[in-house]
Design a protein around this motif. Structure first.
Motif, PDB file in Angstrom:
ATOM      1  N   CYS A   1      -6.813  -6.291  11.591  1.00 37.37           N
ATOM      2  CA  CYS A   1      -5.853  -5.646  10.701  1.00 37.37           C
ATOM      3  C   CYS A   1      -4.704  -6.613  10.411  1.00 37.37           C
ATOM      4  CB  CYS A   1      -5.324  -4.367  11.356  1.00 37.37           C
ATOM      5  SG  CYS A   1      -4.044  -3.525  10.395  1.00 37.37           S
TER       6      CYS A   1
ATOM      7  N   ARG B   1      -1.767  -5.885   9.620  1.00 38.56           N
ATOM      8  CA  ARG B   1      -0.482  -5.361  10.093  1.00 38.56           C
ATOM      9  C   ARG B   1      -0.369  -5.363  11.605  1.00 38.56           C
ATOM     10  NH1 ARG B   1       1.575  -0.066   8.417  1.00 38.56           N
ATOM     11  NH2 ARG B   1       3.547  -1.008   8.939  1.00 38.56           N
ATOM     12  N   CYS B   2      -1.381  -4.770  12.278  1.00 32.93           N
ATOM     13  CA  CYS B   2      -1.239  -4.550  13.728  1.00 32.93           C
ATOM     14  C   CYS B   2      -2.219  -5.372  14.559  1.00 32.93           C
ATOM     15  CB  CYS B   2      -1.397  -3.060  14.056  1.00 32.93           C
ATOM     16  SG  CYS B   2      -3.074  -2.443  13.833  1.00 32.93           S
TER      17      CYS B   2
ATOM     18  N   LEU C   1      -7.306  -3.744   6.820  1.00 31.30           N
ATOM     19  CA  LEU C   1      -6.421  -2.870   7.579  1.00 31.30           C
ATOM     20  C   LEU C   1      -7.256  -1.990   8.506  1.00 31.30           C
ATOM     21  CD1 LEU C   1      -4.061  -1.549   4.749  1.00 31.30           C
ATOM     22  CD2 LEU C   1      -3.544  -3.320   6.430  1.00 31.30           C
TER      23      LEU C   1
ATOM     24  N   CYS D   1      -3.361   2.083   9.744  1.00 28.22           N
ATOM     25  CA  CYS D   1      -2.472   1.381   8.809  1.00 28.22           C
ATOM     26  C   CYS D   1      -2.848   1.704   7.362  1.00 28.22           C
ATOM     27  CB  CYS D   1      -2.518  -0.115   9.055  1.00 28.22           C
ATOM     28  SG  CYS D   1      -1.711  -0.625  10.596  1.00 28.22           S
ATOM     29  N   ASP D   2      -4.154   1.824   7.078  1.00 29.90           N
ATOM     30  CA  ASP D   2      -4.616   2.179   5.742  1.00 29.90           C
ATOM     31  C   ASP D   2      -4.058   3.536   5.330  1.00 29.90           C
ATOM     32  OD1 ASP D   2      -6.371   1.873   3.373  1.00 29.90           O
ATOM     33  OD2 ASP D   2      -7.470   3.541   4.275  1.00 29.90           O
TER      34      ASP D   2
ATOM     35  N   GLU E   1      -1.385   4.975   6.504  1.00 28.70           N
ATOM     36  CA  GLU E   1       0.071   4.880   6.371  1.00 28.70           C
ATOM     37  C   GLU E   1       0.476   4.289   5.018  1.00 28.70           C
ATOM     38  OE1 GLU E   1       3.758   2.499   8.453  1.00 28.70           O
ATOM     39  OE2 GLU E   1       2.042   3.027   9.704  1.00 28.70           O
TER      40      GLU E   1
ATOM     41  N   LYS F   1       5.335  -4.039   3.588  1.00 29.99           N
ATOM     42  CA  LYS F   1       4.933  -3.517   4.880  1.00 29.99           C
ATOM     43  C   LYS F   1       3.818  -4.361   5.517  1.00 29.99           C
ATOM     44  CE  LYS F   1       6.400   1.241   4.429  1.00 29.99           C
ATOM     45  NZ  LYS F   1       7.070   1.482   5.686  1.00 29.99           N
ATOM     46  N   ILE F   2       2.953  -4.939   4.682  1.00 25.96           N
ATOM     47  CA  ILE F   2       1.873  -5.769   5.193  1.00 25.96           C
ATOM     48  C   ILE F   2       2.419  -7.142   5.598  1.00 25.96           C
ATOM     49  CG2 ILE F   2      -0.260  -6.962   4.546  1.00 25.96           C
ATOM     50  CD1 ILE F   2      -0.826  -4.542   2.686  1.00 25.96           C
TER      51      ILE F   2
END
Length: 110
Positions: free
Chosen positions: A59, A61-62, A87, A91-92, A94, A106-107
Motif C-alpha cells: 500500500c 499509504r500504510c 492501496l 486506505c482505498d 478512506e 493523503k497518498i
C-alpha cells in the motif's frame, strides 16, 4: 409497525428509528453479511500487475501487503499508470469519494 419504527435491513426486526443504528452495529445478521466476500478475487490484469510492481507490492499509504487493490486517483483520467496507485482495502475505502487533489495529498504523491 408503529410510525416511529423501522425495520432492520439485515434481520427484519422492528426497532424505534432512534435505536436502529445501534442495533445494526451489533446485529448478528449484519456482521455475517460483512464477513462474506462479495466475489472471489480474480487475478490482477496486466495493468494492475504493473502498478503493484511499481509500488513494491505494498500500500502506498500504510505499506500493508494484505488486501491490495489498484485505485484510480482521478476516475475521469482512466487507466494510466501515473493515475493509479496500490492501496490496501482500508486506505482505498478512506480515499473513495474524495477529490483527486485531496487523494494525492493523503497518498503523498506529487
Amino acid at each position: 409497525m408503529i410510525e416511529d419504527e423501522v425495520e432492520c435491513e439485515y434481520c427484519g426486526d422492528s426497532f424505534d428509528k432512534r435505536g436502529l443504528g445501534a442495533h445494526q452495529v451489533h446485529c448478528d445478521d449484519a456482521q455475517e453479511e460483512e464477513t462474506q466476500p462479495d466475489s472471489i478475487p480474480s487475478e490482477p490484469s496486466d495493468f494492475e500487475a504493473k502498478v503493484r510492481t511499481r509500488d513494491d507490492g505494498q500500500c502506498a499509504r500504510c505499506e500493508s501487503t494484505q488486501g491490495l487493490v489498484v485505485h484510480d486517483v482521478d476516475p475521469d483520467v482512466g487507466q494510466e499508470r501515473a493515475n493509479a496507485v496500490t492501496l490496501c482495502v482500508a486506505c482505498d475505502e478512506e480515499l473513495s469519494g474524495l477529490h483527486p487533489r485531496t487523494k494525492r495529498t493523503k497518498i503523498g504523491a506529487q
